[in-house]
Design a protein around this motif. Structure first.
Motif, mmCIF file in Angstrom:
data_model
loop_
_atom_site.group_PDB
_atom_site.id
_atom_site.type_symbol
_atom_site.label_atom_id
_atom_site.label_comp_id
_atom_site.label_asym_id
_atom_site.label_seq_id
_atom_site.Cartn_x
_atom_site.Cartn_y
_atom_site.Cartn_z
ATOM 1 N N ILE A 127 0.473 0.563 13.604
ATOM 2 C CA ILE A 127 1.681 0.189 14.137
ATOM 3 C C ILE A 127 2.627 -0.346 13.050
ATOM 4 C CG2 ILE A 127 2.418 -1.679 15.683
ATOM 5 C CD1 ILE A 127 0.042 -0.863 17.483
ATOM 6 N N ALA A 128 2.035 -1.081 12.095
ATOM 7 C CA ALA A 128 2.989 -1.511 10.995
ATOM 8 C C ALA A 128 3.825 -0.429 10.111
ATOM 9 C CB ALA A 128 2.213 -2.448 10.042
ATOM 10 N N HIS A 129 3.091 0.650 10.072
ATOM 11 C CA HIS A 129 3.712 1.809 9.445
ATOM 12 C C HIS A 129 4.883 2.338 10.561
ATOM 13 C CE1 HIS A 129 1.378 2.909 6.397
ATOM 14 N NE2 HIS A 129 0.345 3.274 6.935
ATOM 15 N N VAL A 130 4.955 2.170 11.665
ATOM 16 C CA VAL A 130 6.033 2.448 12.596
ATOM 17 C C VAL A 130 7.016 1.340 12.403
ATOM 18 C CG1 VAL A 130 6.470 2.737 14.879
ATOM 19 C CG2 VAL A 130 4.513 3.828 14.316
ATOM 20 N N THR A 131 6.623 0.276 12.717
ATOM 21 C CA THR A 131 7.746 -0.947 12.774
ATOM 22 C C THR A 131 8.514 -1.114 11.259
ATOM 23 O OG1 THR A 131 6.314 -2.780 12.239
ATOM 24 C CG2 THR A 131 6.703 -2.147 14.521
ATOM 25 N N GLY A 135 7.506 6.466 8.343
ATOM 26 C CA GLY A 135 7.636 7.913 8.597
ATOM 27 C C GLY A 135 9.004 8.264 8.395
ATOM 28 N N ALA A 136 10.096 7.516 8.778
ATOM 29 C CA ALA A 136 11.444 7.971 8.516
ATOM 30 C C ALA A 136 11.656 7.762 7.160
ATOM 31 C CB ALA A 136 12.342 6.900 9.024
ATOM 32 N N GLN A 137 11.134 7.002 6.400
ATOM 33 C CA GLN A 137 11.489 6.952 4.858
ATOM 34 C C GLN A 137 11.205 8.162 4.254
ATOM 35 O OE1 GLN A 137 10.209 3.256 3.096
ATOM 36 N NE2 GLN A 137 10.521 2.014 4.675
ATOM 37 N N GLY A 168 2.659 10.778 9.706
ATOM 38 C CA GLY A 168 1.411 10.103 9.516
ATOM 39 C C GLY A 168 0.132 10.768 10.260
ATOM 40 N N VAL A 169 0.496 12.273 10.905
ATOM 41 C CA VAL A 169 -0.764 12.600 11.394
ATOM 42 C C VAL A 169 -0.791 13.914 11.046
ATOM 43 C CG1 VAL A 169 -0.186 11.479 13.578
ATOM 44 C CG2 VAL A 169 1.263 13.346 13.211
#
Ligand SMILES: [Zn+2]
Length: 265
Positions: A127-131, A135-137, A168-169
């Motif tokens: 979840i921290a990767h999302v917040t 992914g956008a970076q 990330g998938v």
């Protein structure tokens, strides 16, 4: 000459606009994709994964996954995303969270977690990767934006793998695309705080990663470990951030400790 200067100024403006601070860490990052675009890509990717994966019918474990996810989500900087937490029936020891809030864990991972707190450690990290908008970076870095813009027609086309990887998938599709070490360390640090605020004992994160890293799954390490090596640096980094997480845990509304336990492999 004047035109040159104008072009330069325009370029600089683009840079300034694109350089945003990430909501969680406040770190400056170069992101050329909006949270809305990011979320819509995440949702499309999730739709595709849902067609491929089998949802678990174990009502207890499904409920636990949902509960852990929801407790984490309300304690993030993005509590209002359309969060959703699924449990997939598979021996894969893996979990992921997509921009937009769609999150999933695999039953294989739950077996090694053994308790809610360990699951919270992994899901908190994802979840921290999302917040932190990792992914956008990464999509920005890979200049996948133009490809991303074509996504209105779905995840088809040559950029599909790159986008899934950036989100990330990729592992699910045979693409190994780990986040950078910096992103990983940041996700560990933020995830630890999330699990503590959610009321799970953050000590279990260190114990879990140590336990997990010692696991051997035949010749192949678990999927999650192939992109998240739980080496000495990682464990040391987690330990360094433990005191802050423990302070958050003390202030949590409810302390669940390890939470409920479930069958461990
Ligand atoms: Zn990660």
């Amino acid at each position: 000459m004047k035109t040159k200067i104008r072009v330069l100024i325009a370029a600089l403006l683009v840079l300034i606009v694109a350089c945003v601070s990430t909501p969680e860490s406040g770190k400056q990052a170069f992101i050329m994709i909006s949270p809305g675009e990011e979320a819509s890509m995440g949702k499309q990717a999730f739709g595709e994964i849902l067609q491929k994966e089998k949802e678990s019918t174990d009502t207890r474990l499904v409920a636990i996954t949902k509960r852990v996810g929801e407790r984490l989500a309300v304690n993030t900087t993005m509590p209002d995303l359309e969060w959703e937490f699924k449990l997939f029936e598979s021996d894969q020891m893996n979990a992921f969270a997509l921009p937009g809030g769609k999150t999933a864990a695999y039953t294989g991972l739950l077996k090694v977690c053994g308790n809610e707190a360990a699951l919270a450690a992994v899901m908190g990290h994802e979840i921290a990767h999302v917040t932190a908008r990792h992914g956008a970076q990464r999509m920005t870095q890979q200049q996948a934006i133009s490809v991303g813009m074509q996504m209105a027609t779905g995840l088809a086309g040559p950029g599909r793998e790159m986008i899934l990887g950036a989100l990330g998938v990729g592992v699910q599709y045979g693409i190994q695309l780990p986040f950078s070490r910096g992103n990983e360390a940041e996700a560990d640090q933020i995830g630890l705080v999330y699990m503590a605020r959610a009321g799970y004992d953050p000590n279990e994160a260190v114990r879990f990663w140590t336990r997990f890293s010692q696991m051997k799954q035949g010749a192949q390490p678990p999927e999650f470990l192939s992109t998240h090596p739980a080496d000495a640096t990682r464990i040391a980094n987690l330990k360094r951030h433990l005191p802050k997480a423990l302070a958050e845990y003390k202030n949590a509304k409810t302390q669940y400790g390890l939470g409920e336990t479930f069958a461990q492999k």
